[in-house]
Design a protein around this motif. Structure first.
Motif, PDB file in Angstrom:
ATOM      1  N   ALA A  78       0.804  -1.221   0.000  1.00 16.77           N
ATOM      2  CA  ALA A  78       0.000   0.000   0.000  1.00 16.77           C
ATOM      3  C   ALA A  78       0.835   1.268   0.000  1.00 16.77           C
ATOM      4  N   SER A  79       2.149   1.127   0.193  1.00 14.87           N
ATOM      5  CA  SER A  79       3.008   2.300   0.332  1.00 14.87           C
ATOM      6  C   SER A  79       3.420   2.871  -1.018  1.00 14.87           C
ATOM      7  N   ALA A  80       3.494   4.201  -1.089  1.00 14.14           N
ATOM      8  CA  ALA A  80       3.991   4.864  -2.300  1.00 14.14           C
ATOM      9  C   ALA A  80       5.513   4.796  -2.357  1.00 14.14           C
ATOM     10  N   ALA A  81       6.151   4.541  -1.220  1.00 14.45           N
ATOM     11  CA  ALA A  81       7.617   4.444  -1.164  1.00 14.45           C
ATOM     12  C   ALA A  81       7.997   3.279  -0.257  1.00 14.45           C
ATOM     13  N   PRO A  82       7.790   2.034  -0.716  1.00 10.32           N
ATOM     14  CA  PRO A  82       7.997   0.867   0.146  1.00 10.32           C
ATOM     15  C   PRO A  82       9.436   0.691   0.615  1.00 10.32           C
ATOM     16  N   LEU A  83      10.395   1.060  -0.210  1.00  4.31           N
ATOM     17  CA  LEU A  83      11.783   0.930   0.205  1.00  4.31           C
ATOM     18  C   LEU A  83      12.096   1.881   1.356  1.00  4.31           C
ATOM     19  N   ALA A  84      11.545   3.079   1.283  1.00  2.63           N
ATOM     20  CA  ALA A  84      11.716   4.045   2.370  1.00  2.63           C
ATOM     21  C   ALA A  84      11.054   3.542   3.649  1.00  2.63           C
ATOM     22  N   LEU A  85       9.850   2.974   3.493  1.00  2.58           N
ATOM     23  CA  LEU A  85       9.138   2.420   4.645  1.00  2.58           C
ATOM     24  C   LEU A  85       9.956   1.312   5.304  1.00  2.58           C
ATOM     25  N   ALA A  86      10.548   0.460   4.496  1.00  3.74           N
ATOM     26  CA  ALA A  86      11.305  -0.676   5.021  1.00  3.74           C
ATOM     27  C   ALA A  86      12.497  -0.226   5.858  1.00  3.74           C
ATOM     28  N   ILE A  87      13.274   0.706   5.344  1.00  2.71           N
ATOM     29  CA  ILE A  87      14.468   1.130   6.075  1.00  2.71           C
ATOM     30  C   ILE A  87      14.111   1.999   7.271  1.00  2.71           C
ATOM     31  N   GLU A  88      13.049   2.770   7.186  1.00  2.00           N
ATOM     32  CA  GLU A  88      12.642   3.610   8.317  1.00  2.00           C
ATOM     33  C   GLU A  88      12.134   2.767   9.479  1.00  2.00           C
ATOM     34  N   ASN A  89      11.580   1.591   9.176  1.00  4.57           N
ATOM     35  CA  ASN A  89      11.099   0.706  10.236  1.00  4.57           C
ATOM     36  C   ASN A  89      12.240   0.147  11.081  1.00  4.57           C
ATOM     37  N   VAL A  90      13.406  -0.030  10.467  1.00  5.99           N
ATOM     38  CA  VAL A  90      14.523  -0.625  11.201  1.00  5.99           C
ATOM     39  C   VAL A  90      15.598   0.402  11.560  1.00  5.99           C
ATOM     40  N   LEU A  91      15.566   1.559  10.931  1.00  2.44           N
ATOM     41  CA  LEU A  91      16.569   2.591  11.181  1.00  2.44           C
ATOM     42  C   LEU A  91      15.889   3.968  11.124  1.00  2.44           C
ATOM     43  N   PRO A  92      15.005   4.234  12.079  1.00  2.19           N
ATOM     44  CA  PRO A  92      14.168   5.441  11.990  1.00  2.19           C
ATOM     45  C   PRO A  92      14.948   6.754  11.976  1.00  2.19           C
ATOM     46  N   GLN A  93      16.088   6.795  12.631  1.00  2.24           N
ATOM     47  CA  GLN A  93      16.808   8.064  12.723  1.00  2.24           C
ATOM     48  C   GLN A  93      17.540   8.422  11.426  1.00  2.24           C
ATOM     49  N   TYR A  94      18.220   7.432  10.841  1.00  2.00           N
ATOM     50  CA  TYR A  94      19.036   7.706   9.644  1.00  2.00           C
ATOM     51  C   TYR A  94      18.437   7.138   8.362  1.00  2.00           C
ATOM     52  N   GLY A  95      17.367   6.373   8.485  1.00  2.00           N
ATOM     53  CA  GLY A  95      16.764   5.723   7.327  1.00  2.00           C
ATOM     54  C   GLY A  95      16.381   6.669   6.198  1.00  2.00           C
ATOM     55  N   PRO A  96      15.650   7.764   6.489  1.00  2.00           N
ATOM     56  CA  PRO A  96      15.247   8.670   5.406  1.00  2.00           C
ATOM     57  C   PRO A  96      16.436   9.255   4.642  1.00  2.00           C
ATOM     58  N   PHE A  97      17.497   9.588   5.356  1.00  2.00           N
ATOM     59  CA  PHE A  97      18.681  10.147   4.691  1.00  2.00           C
ATOM     60  C   PHE A  97      19.346   9.094   3.808  1.00  2.00           C
ATOM     61  N   LEU A  98      19.452   7.855   4.319  1.00  2.00           N
ATOM     62  CA  LEU A  98      20.095   6.778   3.563  1.00  2.00           C
ATOM     63  C   LEU A  98      19.322   6.472   2.289  1.00  2.00           C
ATOM     64  N   ILE A  99      18.009   6.392   2.407  1.00  2.00           N
ATOM     65  CA  ILE A  99      17.201   6.069   1.228  1.00  2.00           C
ATOM     66  C   ILE A  99      17.240   7.205   0.214  1.00  2.00           C
ATOM     67  N   ALA A 100      17.301   8.444   0.707  1.00  2.00           N
ATOM     68  CA  ALA A 100      17.372   9.586  -0.211  1.00  2.00           C
ATOM     69  C   ALA A 100      18.668   9.556  -1.009  1.00  2.00           C
ATOM     70  N   ILE A 101      19.792   9.269  -0.347  1.00  2.00           N
ATOM     71  CA  ILE A 101      21.085   9.203  -1.038  1.00  2.00           C
ATOM     72  C   ILE A 101      21.077   8.085  -2.076  1.00  2.00           C
ATOM     73  N   ALA A 102      20.580   6.921  -1.675  1.00  2.00           N
ATOM     74  CA  ALA A 102      20.537   5.788  -2.611  1.00  2.00           C
ATOM     75  C   ALA A 102      19.655   6.100  -3.806  1.00  2.00           C
ATOM     76  N   ALA A 103      18.493   6.680  -3.537  1.00  2.00           N
ATOM     77  CA  ALA A 103      17.540   6.963  -4.611  1.00  2.00           C
ATOM     78  C   ALA A 103      18.040   8.057  -5.546  1.00  2.00           C
ATOM     79  N   LEU A 104      18.611   9.106  -4.992  1.00  2.00           N
ATOM     80  CA  LEU A 104      19.067  10.215  -5.828  1.00  2.00           C
ATOM     81  C   LEU A 104      20.218   9.783  -6.742  1.00  2.00           C
ATOM     82  N   THR A 105      21.176   9.047  -6.200  1.00  2.00           N
ATOM     83  CA  THR A 105      22.290   8.606  -7.044  1.00  2.00           C
ATOM     84  C   THR A 105      21.817   7.589  -8.084  1.00  2.00           C
TER      85      THR A 105
END
Length: 455
Positions: A262-289
């Motif tokens: 149901a998520s529009a950004a499932p990869l972001a949801l996955a990493i934020e569930n296990v790494l809430p503090q740094y997850g959004p930054f990590l997924i943004a770097i991976a996605a942008l590159t």
């Protein structure tokens, strides 16, 4: 190409440059845009869908690789089909070559538009004040300008971005799998919708396997092309398939299936569930590159396909003009403009239309894979003096058996592509066929391998 043209293509890409272009082109769309609908189809077996799509792509890529090691020229499948089918029929060889060039140009120009919008969406994580309707077109324009600046510069930038995205995706896979190592196998129903659902997911994931020949379209810009091209292509694809399988496993391990679907950004949801503090930054770097390098790969491949056909007059010669540094600038501009138009399609509410066009691109890509697997079999049977630097493994009576297996697999996957997209893809083939008979056939200046070597 006319002899009066003074400028020429420069060989400046080494193995690492080619490998990074392949990795960057392949990673972008597949891992960030198709996970949610793929999970809806197949559930916890997402990683198996990634594996099947990857195996089919790798098997097909070896057909491309063998022909690239003998004919390392701009245009990849355009060139391979032109030479492979020639002993059967000169008209057939040119028509299939035109199909490959035209389908690639259309498909990857539209794909670049979709990836640009993905870049814009993830950029808001780091720059919330920049709206997607500005950043999406902006990245499209900037990458087009970068490609006009020079392939050597582009290759170096792409290498840095590719390394960053690989490290980021490996980190995402590590953290998500560590959260629940048994992952998919904790579910009682591994295949939510059976084998049919699994194949439907493979068809969706195929978007991430589209760029199997991105590296090969740069044949005349590569150093030691007969060795570097095939091995860079195959190693890049294996790298990406491993990444996809690990991330696909990790995503399902870290979050409930229904939430991911149901998520529009499932990869972001996955990493934020296990790494809430740094997850959004990590997924943004991976996605942008990843999305940036994917756009680079799309525009590079599409422009070189257009150039390869144009220098033989199959398309207007204006697209074969080279800059002083050997860049087919009109072909790059045409590809960039079409990608920019596709980007605006989503911005102004035509995202559903663009999604259909992307599905048509998937159809076109897998159709070309089938053609290239068949082309290799024909080459093996019609050219007794065939001595490529790379040879497809596992042959029976000089027939690459796994290439036939790959063709059958691609045929099966195509049947799971959106029917409207298949109709659009067939429509493109019909238009290209009409173009051949009404424009290209009487103008075509057929270049042999020797002719190209002497350009």
């Amino acid at each position: 190409m006319e002899k009066s043209q003074k400028n020429s293509i420069v060989r400046s890409l080494g193995f690492t440059d080619l490998w990074s272009i392949g990795v960057g082109a392949l990673v972008g769309g597949g891992i960030f845009t198709v996970i949610a609908p793929a999970i809806s189809e197949t559930g916890p077996s997402l990683f198996i869908a990634f594996l099947i799509a990857g195996i089919l792509a790798i098997l097909s890529s070896m057909s491309y690789a063998e022909m690239a090691s003998k004919w390392p020229y701009q245009g990849a499948s355009y060139v391979y089909s032109k030479y492979a089918f020639y002993p059967i029929s000169k008209d057939l060889s040119k028509l299939i070559a035109l199909w490959c060039s035209g389908l690639y140009f259309l498909s990857f120009s539209f794909a670049a538009g979709a990836v640009n919008l993905g870049f814009a969406g993830y950029l808001t994580v780091l720059l919330p004040w920049m709206p997607p309707y500005i950043s999406g077109p902006l990245i499209s324009i900037l990458i087009t300008l970068m490609l006009l600046f020079g392939i050597n510069f582009t290759g170096k930038i792409n290498t840095v971005l590719s390394i960053i995205q690989i490290v980021s995706l490996l980190a995402i896979a590590f953290f998500t799998i560590s959260s629940n190592p048994a992952g998919p196998f904790t579910y009682t129903d591994l295949f939510t919708n059976g084998i049919g659902g699994l194949f439907a997911a493979v068809a969706l994931i195929a978007f991430g396997q589209m760029q199997v020949e991105a590296v090969l379209t740069l044949g005349e810009e590569a150093k030691k092309p007969k060795i570097n091209l095939p091995y860079a292509q195959i190693s890049a694809l294996i790298t990406v398939v491993v990444l996809y399988v690990l991330v696909g496993y990790g995503v399902v391990s870290s979050s409930p299936i229904d939430d991911l679907a149901a998520s529009a950004a499932p990869l972001a949801l996955a990493i934020e569930n296990v790494l809430p503090q740094y997850g959004p930054f990590l997924i943004a770097i991976a996605a942008l590159t990843a999305t940036a390098t994917s756009t680079i790969g799309c525009l590079l491949g599409a422009s070189r396909m257009l150039y390869a056909a144009a220098r033989e007059h199959a398309f207007p010669m204006v697209f074969a003009k080279l800059s002083k540094s050997g860049i087919p600038y009109n072909a790059v501009l045409a590809t960039g403009i079409l990608a920019l138009a596709a980007t605006f399609m989503s911005i102004f509410g035509y995202a559903e239309v663009l999604n259909i066009l992307i599905s048509a691109a998937v159809f076109a890509n897998w159709f070309m894979m089938i053609l290239m697997n068949i082309a290799l079999v024909i080459v093996r049977k019609t050219r007794p003096d065939w001595d490529p630097k790379f040879r497809y493994p596992f042959n029976i009576k000089n027939v690459p058996v796994l290439a036939l297996v790959a063709s059958l697999g691609c045929m099966i996957i195509i049947t799971y592509v959106n029917p409207i997209a298949i109709a659009i893809g067939i429509g493109w083939l019909i238009l290209l066929t009409l173009w051949y008979y009404l424009y290209a056939k009487k103008r075509w200046n057929f270049l042999s391998a020797e002719d190209i070597d002497n350009l």
